[in-house]
Design a protein around this motif. Structure first.
Motif, short mmCIF file in Angstrom:
data_model
loop_
_atom_site.label_atom_id
_atom_site.label_comp_id
_atom_site.label_asym_id
_atom_site.label_seq_id
_atom_site.Cartn_x
_atom_site.Cartn_y
_atom_site.Cartn_z
N VAL A 162 -20.43 33.21 11.89
CA VAL A 162 -20.20 34.58 12.35
C VAL A 162 -21.49 35.16 12.90
O VAL A 162 -22.59 34.65 12.64
N GLN A 163 -21.35 36.26 13.63
CA GLN A 163 -22.49 37.01 14.13
C GLN A 163 -23.15 37.76 12.97
O GLN A 163 -22.49 38.09 11.99
N PRO A 164 -24.43 38.08 13.10
CA PRO A 164 -25.06 38.94 12.10
C PRO A 164 -24.28 40.25 11.98
O PRO A 164 -23.65 40.69 12.94
N GLY A 208 -12.34 25.44 16.36
CA GLY A 208 -12.67 26.82 16.01
C GLY A 208 -14.06 26.87 15.40
O GLY A 208 -14.73 25.85 15.28
N HIS A 209 -14.50 28.08 15.00
CA HIS A 209 -15.82 28.15 14.37
C HIS A 209 -15.79 29.01 13.11
O HIS A 209 -15.10 30.02 13.05
N TYR A 210 -16.54 28.54 12.10
CA TYR A 210 -16.61 29.26 10.83
C TYR A 210 -17.86 30.12 10.73
O TYR A 210 -18.05 30.85 9.77
N CYS A 216 -11.82 38.43 12.72
CA CYS A 216 -11.14 38.07 13.97
C CYS A 216 -11.87 36.93 14.66
O CYS A 216 -11.24 36.03 15.22
N ASP A 217 -13.20 36.97 14.60
CA ASP A 217 -14.05 36.01 15.33
C ASP A 217 -14.90 35.23 14.33
O ASP A 217 -16.00 35.62 14.03
N ASP A 218 -14.46 34.08 13.84
CA ASP A 218 -13.22 33.43 14.20
C ASP A 218 -12.54 32.91 12.93
O ASP A 218 -11.59 32.14 13.00
N GLU A 269 -21.82 26.60 14.69
CA GLU A 269 -22.90 27.04 15.59
C GLU A 269 -22.40 27.68 16.88
O GLU A 269 -23.15 27.78 17.84
N GLU A 270 -21.13 28.12 16.88
CA GLU A 270 -20.59 28.68 18.14
C GLU A 270 -21.37 29.92 18.54
O GLU A 270 -21.71 30.11 19.71
N GLU A 271 -21.70 30.76 17.57
CA GLU A 271 -22.35 32.03 17.89
C GLU A 271 -23.82 31.85 18.28
O GLU A 271 -24.49 32.81 18.66
N VAL A 272 -24.33 30.65 18.15
CA VAL A 272 -25.71 30.39 18.58
C VAL A 272 -25.74 29.31 19.66
O VAL A 272 -26.75 28.63 19.86
N ILE A 297 -15.14 42.75 17.56
CA ILE A 297 -15.89 41.53 17.23
C ILE A 297 -17.35 41.72 17.65
O ILE A 297 -17.63 42.42 18.63
N HIS A 298 -18.26 41.19 16.91
CA HIS A 298 -19.72 41.31 17.09
C HIS A 298 -20.23 42.73 16.77
O HIS A 298 -21.43 42.96 16.84
N SER A 299 -19.35 43.68 16.48
CA SER A 299 -19.75 45.07 16.26
C SER A 299 -19.52 45.45 14.80
O SER A 299 -18.87 44.71 14.06
MN MN Z 1 -18.30 35.49 18.81
#
Ligand code: MN
Ligand code: BES
Ligand code: MN
Length: 464
Positions: free
Chosen positions: A89-91, A85-87, A124-126, A157-160, A431-433
């Protein structure tokens, strides 16, 4: 699993309180300003794994953000599940559009989540979905009911684009040895319609730069005679789709898997209500590739979207200027068996070719990722199926998702194992919003389902 389930029921409120604390940490991976929070977040995840009963918990430094690892090996002969999983997050931008601050978790009821949902970036993500795994594991350890070995690898680094995770996997092949990877970073169809994600799209992401004259010009003195990079860029972008919304890049569809009529029919049996879909988005019509349904357009078909576009004067009032440069960020979602690198190359070649005289075009590739389709005839898929059927009281449907988790294809390549995408979010969780949220129903359903997954997986594996 009775003791485990009752442990979960008893500790529900504390689980939620602990998640709230994790959601307060703004672990935004894209912005270097949050580096300290990223490190704090990695430590917090590591600490939660230690407290839950994991051994060998370590925060591994990388060239980018750290990777948290921990494990519980009960016996080398037992099957091993690697939880990924990833800790990060998106901006949170645009922050002003949030109804509660993105890093001050707030619980509110919604029509989709009548039991309440927790609103925060990463709920939610993630982070929320990662934390379901930590708490399920804690419950199994506390009751002595863990039936198999578990390893955790939680990245930042999932979101990048998971830049450093591939290298980490290659370097730590033995440490990560497992029978399968379990990922909760996807959605279910609805809270009364469980599903298991069986496909993810790949990604090609490019940034383009169109340069015209060597400086910004007076649009009256020069306008009409000199190529305007913004006019040119928008025309070039418009030409990337034809009137049927097919992508016009030569060779783009060459490798695209043709999905059989039967499979398409099956896929479209999933519940979908066009009116509700449009109402949720506040649109009065939809636009997509001809001869494919919405479900198909967002799963088995490749797409091209502009993610950002800029250039010229965007300040207050009017300035008459013919700009020197224009830019855009463009992403393409890929399906089997398109290859990210090849598609990026096809795009770059085509985009340069269609540039008219008077401008110069540069294409910079960003991160990419390969699409995946996961099999359903494996013990791990069957384990997820049985676990969800038990806790939802309804058999889950296989469903391909339109999103991307590039590292999943890499797990197959580097670790030689398949993944199961057992996520618990909803596509409508933003998510992302702004106003990202995660249903409390979903959070707890995940915690309850994961122990059954291990139970079924251990049982099915011992039969083969
Ligand atoms: Mn994401
Ligand atoms: N968890 C998402 C992917 C996702 C979302 C899968 C919803 C299925 C349903 C993941 O964190 C994500 O946002 N991935 C990025 C790609 C990444 C390289 C930035 C994406 O899909 O845009
Ligand atoms: Mn994610």
């Amino acid at each position: 699993m009775e003791k485990t389930q009752s442990y979960i029921q008893t500790n529900k409120q504390r689980f939620l309180d602990e998640l709230v604390e994790l959601l307060r940490i703004p672990s935004v991976s894209a912005d270097p300003a949050y580096k300290g929070d990223i490190n704090r977040m990695a430590e917090a995840i590591a600490e939660s794994l230690r407290k839950a009963g994991a051994d060998g918990v370590q925060v591994h430094e990388t060239a980018g953000h750290p990777i948290v690892y921990g494990q519980k090996i009960l016996h080398p002969d037992l099957p091993t599940v690697l939880v990924y999983g990833h800790y990060d997050v998106q901006p949170a931008d645009p922050v002003e559009l949030w109804h509660s601050p993105p890093f001050e978790p707030t619980i509110k009821k919604t029509s989709v989540h009548p039991d309440g949902a927790i609103f925060a970036r990463g709920s939610c993500d993630d982070k929320g979905q990662v934390f379901m795994h930590v708490k399920a594991f804690e419950a199994l350890m506390a009751t002595g009911e863990l039936p198999c070995n578990v390893k955790f690898m939680i990245e930042g680094e999932e979101e990048v684009g998971s830049t450093n995770l591939g290298h980490f996997c290659r370097q730590n092949n033995a440490l990560l040895a497992c029978d399968m990877v379990l990922v909760s970073d996807t959605s279910i169809i609805a809270n009364d319609t469980p599903s298991i994600t069986v496909g993810l799209r790949g990604l090609s992401y490019v940034e383009v730069e169109v340069t015209g004259p060597n400086r910004d010009l007076h649009s009256g003195v020069y306008g009409g005679a000199v190529a305007n990079p913004i006019n040119v860029l928008t025309q070039m972008i418009a030409s990337l789709h034809d009137e049927d919304k097919h992508i016009t890049i030569p060779g783009f569809y060459d490798e695209v898997d043709v999905v059989s009529r039967e499979e398409r029919q099956k896929m479209n049996e999933a519940p979908y209500n066009q009116e509700e879909y449009m109402a949720d988005l506040g649109v009065n019509g939809l636009m997509g590739e001809k001869d494919f349904t919405t479900l198909e357009q967002t799963s088995i078909r490749p797409t091209l979207d502009v993610n950002g576009i800029w250039g010229g004067y965007i300040g207050e009032g009017a300035k008459t200027v013919l700009p020197s440069k224009a830019y855009a960020k463009i992403s393409m979602r890929l399906v089997p068996h398109q290859k990210s690198e090849k598609i990026t190359q096809l795009f770059a070649d085509h985009f340069k070719k269609i540039a008219p005289p008077g401008v110069q075009v540069n294409v910079h590739p960003h991160h990419g990722g390969e699409p995946v389709v996961t099999p359903t005839n494996t013990p791990e898929y069957q384990a997820a199926f049985q676990a969800m059927a038990k806790t939802f009281g309804k058999e889950p449907l296989p469903q391909r998702s339109g999103g991307s988790i590039p590292i999943v294809a890499l797990f197959e390549e580097v670790l030689g194992v398949k993944s199961v995408l057992m996520g618990f979010g909803l596509d409508s969780d933003s998510i992302h919003s702004p106003d990202e949220h995660f249903g409390l129903f979903n959070f707890y359903k995940g915690i309850e389902t994961i122990p059954y997954f291990y139970q079924h997986f251990a049982a099915l594996k011992s039969q083969v």
